[in-house]
Scaffold this active site. Structure first.
Site, mmCIF file in Angstrom:
data_model
loop_
_atom_site.group_PDB
_atom_site.id
_atom_site.type_symbol
_atom_site.label_atom_id
_atom_site.label_comp_id
_atom_site.label_asym_id
_atom_site.label_seq_id
_atom_site.Cartn_x
_atom_site.Cartn_y
_atom_site.Cartn_z
ATOM 1 C CD GLU A 1 51.858 20.584 -26.458
ATOM 2 O OE1 GLU A 1 51.454 19.422 -26.313
ATOM 3 O OE2 GLU A 1 52.599 20.957 -27.378
ATOM 4 N NE ARG A 18 41.449 11.015 -24.142
ATOM 5 C CZ ARG A 18 42.415 11.940 -24.222
ATOM 6 N NH1 ARG A 18 43.558 11.763 -23.615
ATOM 7 N NH2 ARG A 18 42.245 13.028 -24.924
ATOM 8 C CE LYS A 68 45.287 20.304 -26.082
ATOM 9 N NZ LYS A 68 46.487 20.879 -25.514
HETATM 10 P P1 ATP Z 1 45.309 15.820 -27.150
HETATM 11 O O1 ATP Z 1 45.702 14.463 -26.645
HETATM 12 O O2 ATP Z 1 43.854 15.955 -27.464
HETATM 13 O O3 ATP Z 1 46.192 16.371 -28.198
HETATM 14 P P2 ATP Z 1 46.089 16.550 -24.523
HETATM 15 O O4 ATP Z 1 45.093 15.742 -23.819
HETATM 16 O O5 ATP Z 1 47.459 16.011 -24.561
HETATM 17 O O6 ATP Z 1 45.531 16.827 -25.955
HETATM 18 P P3 ATP Z 1 46.943 18.644 -22.786
HETATM 19 O O7 ATP Z 1 46.935 20.093 -22.996
HETATM 20 O O8 ATP Z 1 48.254 17.965 -22.653
HETATM 21 O O9 ATP Z 1 46.113 18.025 -23.998
HETATM 22 O O10 ATP Z 1 45.998 18.250 -21.581
HETATM 23 C C1 ATP Z 1 46.056 18.853 -20.322
HETATM 24 C C2 ATP Z 1 45.460 17.918 -19.314
HETATM 25 O O11 ATP Z 1 44.110 17.607 -19.648
HETATM 26 C C3 ATP Z 1 46.211 16.606 -19.252
HETATM 27 O O12 ATP Z 1 46.430 16.289 -17.913
HETATM 28 C C4 ATP Z 1 45.299 15.633 -19.912
HETATM 29 O O13 ATP Z 1 45.458 14.349 -19.389
HETATM 30 C C5 ATP Z 1 43.911 16.217 -19.600
HETATM 31 N N1 ATP Z 1 42.952 15.804 -20.608
HETATM 32 C C6 ATP Z 1 43.044 15.963 -21.945
HETATM 33 N N2 ATP Z 1 42.002 15.408 -22.581
HETATM 34 C C7 ATP Z 1 41.202 14.882 -21.626
HETATM 35 C C8 ATP Z 1 39.955 14.162 -21.646
HETATM 36 N N3 ATP Z 1 39.325 13.870 -22.787
HETATM 37 N N4 ATP Z 1 39.429 13.790 -20.457
HETATM 38 C C9 ATP Z 1 40.053 14.087 -19.305
HETATM 39 N N5 ATP Z 1 41.213 14.745 -19.222
HETATM 40 C C10 ATP Z 1 41.798 15.145 -20.361
HETATM 41 MG MG MG Z 2 49.260 16.264 -23.635
#
Ligand code: ATP
Ligand code: MG
Length: 559
Positions: free
Chosen positions: A38, A264, A274
């Site tokens: 996102e 994760r 984020k």
């Molecule tokens: P946040 O939860 O921190 O607000 P998000 O994880 O939802 O952010 P996205 O932009 O939706 O952020 O993430 C893009 C991809 O990265 C998704 O498939 C998510 O599962 C993966 N991702 C995000 N954080 C992690 C992490 N700590 N470890 C592994 N994959 C991750």
């Molecule tokens: Mg997300």
């Protein structure tokens, strides 16, 4: 089962095993994965894990990986993030080729499919407020309650949904919900919201839409439209999988992707959310998204971390099905290991103390030879000037040393790297009693650093000539958080007050100052450093990428 060499080399995990099996059984002839950020912030090292997994699998199994922006929430998303995400994925070493997509490209189709759900009796317009919906959803132990609008006739639902789209209603007035089961044990199945009213300008679709699809509705359908075979996401989406499948089942989608979940990445002393990272930037706790203390890809890059070290780290931690926390020392190990091999050696004095060699002729300068890499003769040598006035590190001198201190102290002899043995003969102090200059003598017979009579010294120190060195600012970074598990809810309280130390009177070799290289160098005995973008012709600035050894854990243990 056949194992492709590239896949074997990258290590195996349960997702790669599934992919291999799906190829072996010809369930799929070609693998298609996606990375779906996102665009509401910069990427962090957790995303790097997801990127390496999705792009890595595509590479290893001869498939492809799409980069898809999940741009369904225009109030939080910005072009700056779209640009940084692309730059960061490239920097990590991955390439989406021509497969760059946006969920917003599918808004029209998603809308049509939503009308289809309404016509089939699988969705309804709910006039309840957000709060009413939340309360009537129930809890983990109690079932939800049906909305009073749940049995609205199809025609009325269609009419209202079309008017939602036409922008007739204010934000929050109504939503479109899937009609599934308010008593389901899985809260995600209790009539989830598919569309909400949002009068907001979208970076790509402008003012065309006044309704936007939810993540759950947009995500799986985008996967299906793009022909994704394996939709890999993090564990918190495990409970969303039944909904993912329900929607694929009810809609006329062109393909049926499968969702798989992995753990994760969490790292000690680090917050990978984020929301927190955005607040750190907005509230000025750090200098920006690319502040070298940030766990963002941009921060790692600016700190001098090579992308190969990030890839190696991700490979070593592997892909698991249950959440855990990785020691930040593991990341640091990967960085050091790589830089130890790659980085050329130079000398810098971080906190200079002036030394006058009293028996070295005034005005005389000689050039000494220094090796650029101890394990790599091909890296060659360079010349360093030696003269009567030098700088050494303040820490390398003690006037009243304890027993085990072998570096410079009055009467003690040490080696200056690549140069001579010197001995301290006098100490000059300022009015405050601080040592500001040392008087020393050198032994001309020890040129190159060895005594012909075979006498030994216990310490070898780095140094720089006073006149033939240049000033620099050196920024030494420590962990941004002082606790192994910082509190995401109240992170400000856990920020390490010593996370940044600015050394503004440092000295560097002329060869460092004159090279325009953005390569990381090892400053001998100090660590790895890289030129920062804040450098000007008058003032060079360097970031410490990482120290030479893991002192942090010990410092923390000492308290
Ligand atoms: P946040 O939860 O921190 O607000 P998000 O994880 O939802 O952010 P996205 O932009 O939706 O952020 O993430 C893009 C991809 O990265 C998704 O498939 C998510 O599962 C993966 N991702 C995000 N954080 C992690 C992490 N700590 N470890 C592994 N994959 C991750
Ligand atoms: Mg997300």
């Amino acid at each position: 089962m056949t194992t492709e060499p590239a896949a074997a080399e990258a290590g195996r995990d349960f997702i790669r095993d599934i992919v291999q099996a799906d190829l072996d059984t010809q369930k799929h002839s070609r693998i298609v994965t996606r990375f779906p950020p996102e665009p509401n912030g910069y990427l962090h090292i957790g995303h790097a894990k997801s990127i390496a997994l999705n792009f890595g699998i595509a590479q290893e199994f001869g498939g492809k990986c799409h980069l898809r922006f999940d741009d369904t929430n225009p109030t939080r998303e910005e072009q700056e993030y779209i640009d940084s995400i692309q730059a960061d994925v490239r920097w990590l070493g991955y390439d989406w080729g021509t497969d760059l997509y946006y969920a917003s490209d599918y808004f029209e189709r998603l809308y049509d499919w939503a009308e289809g759900l309404i016509k089939a009796g699988h969705a309804y317009v709910d006039d309840q407020s957000q709060e009413e919906i939340r309360v009537s959803r129930g809890t983990l132990t109690e079932p939800g309650k049906n909305s009073p609008f749940r049995d609205r006739p199809v025609d009325e639902n269609l009419d209202l949904f079309r008017r939602m789209k036409a922008g007739e209603f204010p934000n929050g007035a109504r939503v479109l919900r899937a009609k599934i089961d308010m008593a389901s044990g899985n809260i995600n199945m209790r009539d989830p919201v598919l569309y909400r009213i949002l009068h907001a300008h979208h970076p790509r679709t402008g003012d065309k839409w006044s309704i936007y699809p939810s993540y759950d509705y947009a995500h799986g359908q985008s996967d299906a439209i793009e022909g994704i075979t394996h939709s890999i996401c993090t564990l918190e989406f495990e409970d969303h999988r039944p909904l993912y499948e329900w929607l694929l089942d009810k809609l006329p989608v062109p393909s049926k992707p499968r969702q798989y979940e992995f753990a994760r990445l969490n790292i000690t002393y680090t917050l990978l959310s984020k929301r927190v990272l955005t607040q750190l930037v907005r509230e000025g706790h750090v200098a920006g998204w690319d502040d070298p203390r940030m766990p963002t890809v941009a921060g790692l890059k600016r700190r001098g971390v090579p992308p190969a070290a990030v890839r190696e780290f991700v490979k070593r931690i592997g892909v698991a099905k249950s959440n855990s926390v990785v020691d930040v020392g593991m990341l640091e190990f990967c960085i050091r290991e790589l830089l130890n091999k790659a980085a050329e050696r130079r000398m810098a004095v971080l906190r200079p103390l002036k030394v006058v060699i009293e028996n070295y002729p005034e005005g005389q300068v000689e050039e000494l030879e220094a090796v650029n890499h101890p394990d790599n003769p091909d890296a060659g040598t360079r010349r360093i000037a030696f003269g009567r006035e030098l700088y050494i590190e303040q820490d390398d001198f003690m006037e009243n040393p304890p027993k085990k201190f072998f570096r410079l102290s009055p009467g003690n002899e040490v080696r200056l790297r690549y140069a001579y043995f010197i001995k301290c003969t006098g100490v000059i102090k300022n009015d405050a009693g601080e040592v500001v200059e040392l008087r020393c003598t050198y032994d001309p017979a020890t040129k190159g650093g060895n005594a012909p009579d075979g006498r030994k010294v216990k310490a070898t120190m780095h140094w720089l000539p006073a006149a033939q060195s240049r000033p620099a600012e050196i920024r030494v970074y420590n962990q941004l958080f002082a606790k192994p598990s910082p509190d995401a809810g109240n992170f400000a309280a856990d920020i390490n007050p010593q996370s940044l130390e600015v050394l503004s009177d440092a000295r560097i070799e002329v060869s460092v100052a004159e090279s325009n290289s953005n390569e990381v160098m090892q400053f001998e005995r100090q660590g790895y450093f890289v030129r920062d973008q804040d450098s000007t012709p008058d003032k060079l600035v360097f970031n410490r990428t990482i120290g030479l050894r893991d002192t942090f854990a010990k410092e923390v243990a000492k308290g």
